[in-house]
Write a protein that holds these residues in place. Structure first.
Motif, mmCIF file in Angstrom:
data_model
loop_
_atom_site.group_PDB
_atom_site.id
_atom_site.type_symbol
_atom_site.label_atom_id
_atom_site.label_comp_id
_atom_site.label_asym_id
_atom_site.label_seq_id
_atom_site.Cartn_x
_atom_site.Cartn_y
_atom_site.Cartn_z
ATOM 1 N N LYS A 193 -9.429 7.686 -9.635
ATOM 2 C CA LYS A 193 -8.885 7.495 -10.969
ATOM 3 C C LYS A 193 -7.371 7.241 -10.919
ATOM 4 O O LYS A 193 -6.854 6.332 -11.579
ATOM 5 C CB LYS A 193 -9.189 8.739 -11.816
ATOM 6 C CG LYS A 193 -9.088 8.494 -13.284
ATOM 7 C CD LYS A 193 -9.818 9.575 -14.061
ATOM 8 C CE LYS A 193 -9.391 9.522 -15.513
ATOM 9 N NZ LYS A 193 -9.495 10.832 -16.159
ATOM 10 N N GLY A 194 -6.691 8.053 -10.099
ATOM 11 C CA GLY A 194 -5.245 7.877 -9.958
ATOM 12 C C GLY A 194 -4.912 6.472 -9.483
ATOM 13 O O GLY A 194 -3.989 5.823 -9.988
ATOM 14 N N ALA A 195 -5.697 5.990 -8.515
ATOM 15 C CA ALA A 195 -5.452 4.649 -7.981
ATOM 16 C C ALA A 195 -5.659 3.591 -9.068
ATOM 17 O O ALA A 195 -4.904 2.618 -9.161
ATOM 18 C CB ALA A 195 -6.377 4.383 -6.794
ATOM 19 N N TRP A 196 -6.654 3.809 -9.913
ATOM 20 C CA TRP A 196 -6.907 2.854 -10.994
ATOM 21 C C TRP A 196 -5.721 2.781 -11.965
ATOM 22 O O TRP A 196 -5.334 1.696 -12.404
ATOM 23 C CB TRP A 196 -8.188 3.214 -11.776
ATOM 24 C CG TRP A 196 -9.369 2.447 -11.263
ATOM 25 C CD1 TRP A 196 -10.494 2.968 -10.705
ATOM 26 C CD2 TRP A 196 -9.523 1.018 -11.233
ATOM 27 N NE1 TRP A 196 -11.338 1.960 -10.320
ATOM 28 C CE2 TRP A 196 -10.778 0.752 -10.634
ATOM 29 C CE3 TRP A 196 -8.744 -0.060 -11.639
ATOM 30 C CZ2 TRP A 196 -11.266 -0.537 -10.438
ATOM 31 C CZ3 TRP A 196 -9.214 -1.356 -11.452
ATOM 32 C CH2 TRP A 196 -10.455 -1.587 -10.861
ATOM 33 N N VAL A 197 -5.173 3.950 -12.286
ATOM 34 C CA VAL A 197 -4.042 3.947 -13.222
ATOM 35 C C VAL A 197 -2.902 3.103 -12.645
ATOM 36 O O VAL A 197 -2.326 2.241 -13.324
ATOM 37 C CB VAL A 197 -3.558 5.388 -13.509
ATOM 38 C CG1 VAL A 197 -2.315 5.365 -14.389
ATOM 39 C CG2 VAL A 197 -4.661 6.205 -14.169
ATOM 40 N N VAL A 198 -2.602 3.317 -11.361
ATOM 41 C CA VAL A 198 -1.512 2.567 -10.731
ATOM 42 C C VAL A 198 -1.852 1.076 -10.672
ATOM 43 O O VAL A 198 -1.007 0.210 -10.927
ATOM 44 C CB VAL A 198 -1.215 3.113 -9.317
ATOM 45 C CG1 VAL A 198 -0.080 2.343 -8.668
ATOM 46 C CG2 VAL A 198 -0.866 4.589 -9.393
ATOM 47 N N THR A 199 -3.093 0.784 -10.346
ATOM 48 C CA THR A 199 -3.513 -0.614 -10.263
ATOM 49 C C THR A 199 -3.346 -1.310 -11.616
ATOM 50 O O THR A 199 -2.869 -2.448 -11.687
ATOM 51 C CB THR A 199 -4.982 -0.691 -9.780
ATOM 52 O OG1 THR A 199 -5.016 -0.189 -8.449
ATOM 53 C CG2 THR A 199 -5.510 -2.112 -9.809
ATOM 54 N N ILE A 200 -3.705 -0.599 -12.692
ATOM 55 C CA ILE A 200 -3.582 -1.213 -14.022
ATOM 56 C C ILE A 200 -2.108 -1.447 -14.377
ATOM 57 O O ILE A 200 -1.737 -2.517 -14.880
ATOM 58 C CB ILE A 200 -4.317 -0.357 -15.083
ATOM 59 C CG1 ILE A 200 -5.827 -0.496 -14.855
ATOM 60 C CG2 ILE A 200 -3.946 -0.796 -16.500
ATOM 61 C CD1 ILE A 200 -6.681 0.500 -15.584
ATOM 62 N N ILE A 201 -1.261 -0.474 -14.051
ATOM 63 C CA ILE A 201 0.180 -0.662 -14.297
ATOM 64 C C ILE A 201 0.678 -1.879 -13.505
ATOM 65 O O ILE A 201 1.416 -2.731 -14.021
ATOM 66 C CB ILE A 201 0.983 0.596 -13.886
ATOM 67 C CG1 ILE A 201 0.583 1.789 -14.745
ATOM 68 C CG2 ILE A 201 2.488 0.327 -14.016
ATOM 69 C CD1 ILE A 201 1.197 3.122 -14.295
ATOM 70 N N ILE A 261 0.836 -1.218 0.000
ATOM 71 C CA ILE A 261 0.000 0.000 0.000
ATOM 72 C C ILE A 261 0.870 1.267 0.000
ATOM 73 O O ILE A 261 0.493 2.261 -0.598
ATOM 74 C CB ILE A 261 -1.061 0.043 1.146
ATOM 75 C CG1 ILE A 261 -0.453 -0.134 2.516
ATOM 76 C CG2 ILE A 261 -2.166 -0.962 0.916
ATOM 77 C CD1 ILE A 261 -1.486 -0.048 3.658
ATOM 78 N N SER A 262 2.044 1.190 0.617
ATOM 79 C CA SER A 262 2.897 2.391 0.598
ATOM 80 C C SER A 262 3.480 2.622 -0.794
ATOM 81 O O SER A 262 3.662 3.756 -1.227
ATOM 82 C CB SER A 262 4.015 2.283 1.633
ATOM 83 O OG SER A 262 4.991 1.352 1.242
ATOM 84 N N MET A 263 3.782 1.535 -1.506
ATOM 85 C CA MET A 263 4.306 1.678 -2.873
ATOM 86 C C MET A 263 3.221 2.286 -3.761
ATOM 87 O O MET A 263 3.443 3.232 -4.512
ATOM 88 C CB MET A 263 4.685 0.315 -3.456
ATOM 89 C CG MET A 263 5.679 -0.471 -2.639
ATOM 90 S SD MET A 263 6.079 -1.997 -3.524
ATOM 91 C CE MET A 263 6.802 -2.948 -2.212
ATOM 92 N N HIS A 264 2.034 1.699 -3.674
ATOM 93 C CA HIS A 264 0.911 2.134 -4.495
ATOM 94 C C HIS A 264 0.573 3.595 -4.193
ATOM 95 O O HIS A 264 0.363 4.403 -5.106
ATOM 96 C CB HIS A 264 -0.281 1.218 -4.185
ATOM 97 C CG HIS A 264 -1.390 1.276 -5.183
ATOM 98 N ND1 HIS A 264 -2.080 2.437 -5.462
ATOM 99 C CD2 HIS A 264 -1.957 0.324 -5.966
ATOM 100 C CE1 HIS A 264 -3.020 2.188 -6.365
ATOM 101 N NE2 HIS A 264 -2.959 0.907 -6.698
ATOM 102 N N GLU A 265 0.572 3.945 -2.916
ATOM 103 C CA GLU A 265 0.223 5.307 -2.510
ATOM 104 C C GLU A 265 1.207 6.330 -3.086
ATOM 105 O O GLU A 265 0.810 7.393 -3.551
ATOM 106 C CB GLU A 265 0.189 5.399 -0.977
ATOM 107 C CG GLU A 265 -0.071 6.793 -0.428
ATOM 108 C CD GLU A 265 -1.450 7.342 -0.800
ATOM 109 O OE1 GLU A 265 -2.346 6.549 -1.137
ATOM 110 O OE2 GLU A 265 -1.612 8.578 -0.762
ATOM 111 N N ALA A 266 2.507 5.985 -3.053
ATOM 112 C CA ALA A 266 3.509 6.929 -3.557
ATOM 113 C C ALA A 266 3.223 7.256 -5.024
ATOM 114 O O ALA A 266 3.250 8.427 -5.424
ATOM 115 C CB ALA A 266 4.911 6.336 -3.401
ATOM 116 N N VAL A 267 2.931 6.235 -5.814
ATOM 117 C CA VAL A 267 2.713 6.469 -7.242
ATOM 118 C C VAL A 267 1.345 7.114 -7.475
ATOM 119 O O VAL A 267 1.198 8.001 -8.320
ATOM 120 C CB VAL A 267 2.864 5.147 -8.050
ATOM 121 C CG1 VAL A 267 2.858 5.438 -9.537
ATOM 122 C CG2 VAL A 267 4.149 4.430 -7.659
#
Ligand code: PFF
Length: 444
Positions: A333-341, A313-319
């Motif tokens: 939306k930002g979280a979705w972009v990171v999740t897809i990557i 979660i800390s990695m995901h949050e940073a991005v």
């Protein structure tokens, strides 16, 4: 468009410590530390490692918290705010942490499968075979990695306080409880105590130049240094949260967990089966011979899974913070972009162990490429650059103010930290880095 309003933050000091300790304590402590230790001479390696944690890791962690806390911005804007033109350093960290997510989620997915398989007694008696068949398969490892990524996504969309803080407050106490139970249980097993003594007895003959690189890389990895994860958490610290105190708590908890994980694993008598398979092959085998082994095995993999989740979660949050604050996206939306990557990279990393194992660069599949490139090249480089930035580029007076006033560093300790960041970190890390790279190239 910058979107930095209502960026949220942690409710208090305990939340800051638990979230940051959650980032630090991860697969690095429980899966990686024990096998790296056994490969590098046990006790002797641990001594070098503790030196790296104290003299390199701790000052760098303080530095990273300070940059975040001082600017209250995402990693790119944080560096650029302190010194124009330095945003690239934040970007480098975010790229690295994205690459780490690629393989980290795959292993995190394994922990999920192993938790379920242990609970349902589905591992069987061919432990190596189970591991091989599962990890080189196509769909199963992908499904578990995806489940893990979605759990992560769910927490991130909950927000800093409603998601990350809440999850940390549930996960971390649970993690410590399981760890303590396992440690007591493993020390109670008489067969293991002797093996344990062997591991903690320093064997300096196994220490090579590479051990220093391994110790340093492990120290940086375990403290999530240079990746923007600790920086973004620092930016969420509530006013009055002391940076130095928080860093010391995080480093202490992280070190205790790593040592306890080593105790648990080595007291099970598995010190000869080194390598990444230590946790996944050797441990279930040991548990299977113990009374109530299934329960302990389930707890062990649950522990690994919790540790992994609080780190991802800390990695995901940073991005995510980058997409929200620099690209003007909503959090969702930002979280979705990171999740897809993450989904795409994890798919490639997982398949590279099976169907795509034929695709290699320098003899390494995608999984090892992501791991080696980030830990051998990026981690030391980010460590050097962060130290140089805080020690040399940040205006002396501003840095002193941040560390001594808000940071809670006392007047006597401040010069020590500054000295470590200005001279010791850049020089020592550079030397180890260069020797390590040369050594690594020779092995290709
Ligand atoms: N510190 C984590 C571990 O030891 O497993 C890994 C990690 C977390 C690395 C967050 C980088 C990061 F940004």
């Amino acid at each position: 468009m910058a979107n930095t309003e209502n960026r949220g933050g942690f409710g208090g000091k305990l939340a800051a410590i638990l979230a940051a300790a959650g980032s630090a304590i991860g697969l690095g402590n429980i899966w990686r530390f024990p096998y790296i230790t056994s490969e590098n001479g046990g006790g002797a390696f641990i001594l070098i490692y503790l030196g790296c944690i104290l003299f390199l890791g701790l000052p760098l962690l303080i530095a990273e918290f300070a940059v975040g806390h001082n600017t209250k911005k995402n990693p790119i804007d944080a560096f650029a705010t302190i010194k124009r033109g330095w945003g690239w350093l934040g970007a480098m960290g975010l790229i690295s942490v994205t690459l780490i997510m690629g393989y980290y989620f795959v292993i995190a997915g394994w922990t999920l499968n192993y938790t379920i398989a242990s609970a349902t007694d589905a591992i069987g008696s061919d432990f190596g075979g189970f591991f091989h068949n599962f990890t080189t398969g196509t769909w199963m490892p992908l499904i578990f990695a995806y489940l893990f990524i979605f759990a992560n996504h769910f927490i991130i969309t909950g927000g800093v306080q409603g998601g990350i803080e809440k999850a940390s407050k549930i996960m971390m106490p649970l993690l410590f409880a399981i760890l303590i139970a396992l440690a007591i249980y493993s020390l109670w097993m008489p067969a293991g105590r002797e093996a344990l003594a062997n591991v903690f007895t320093p064997d300096f003959s196994m220490v090579t130049g590479k051990s220093f690189l391994a110790a340093m890389g492990q120290a940086f990895f375990t403290l999530s240094i240079g990746m923007g994860a600790m920086l973004i958490y620092g930016s969420y610290f509530k006013d009055g949260t002391k940076i130095a105190g928080t860093a010391i708590s995080v480093v202490s908890l992280d070190t205790i967990v790593a040592l306890m994980a080593a105790v648990i694993i080595f007291s099970a008598g598995v010190e000869n089966e080194s390598g990444p398979q230590l946790a996944f092959v050797a441990m279930p085998k040991v548990f299977s011979t113990m009374p109530m082994g299934g329960v302990w095995s389930t707890l062990f993999f649950l522990l690994l899974g919790l540790a992994a989740l609080s780190s991802t979660i800390s990695m995901h949050e940073a991005v995510t913070s980058y997409f929200v604050e620099k690209r003007g996206m909503s959090r969702r939306k930002g979280a979705w972009v990171v999740t897809i990557i993450a989904l795409v990279l994890a798919t490639a990393a997982s398949l590279s162990l099976g169907d795509w194992s034929g695709f290699t660069i320098g003899g390494m599949n995608i999984f090892s490429l992501l791991d080696n490139f980030t830990s051998i090249v990026m981690l030391p480089l980010l460590g050097i650059l962060t130290a140089v930035f805080v020690g040399w580029i940040w205006k002396k007076e501003d840095m002193r103010k941040e560390l001594t006033a808000e940071g809670g560093v006392d007047k006597a300790t401040y010069p020590v930290i500054r000295f470590l960041l200005r001279y010791v970190c850049p020089v020592l890390v550079s030397v180890v880095f260069i020797f390590g790279i040369v050594d690594f190239i020779k092995t290709l």
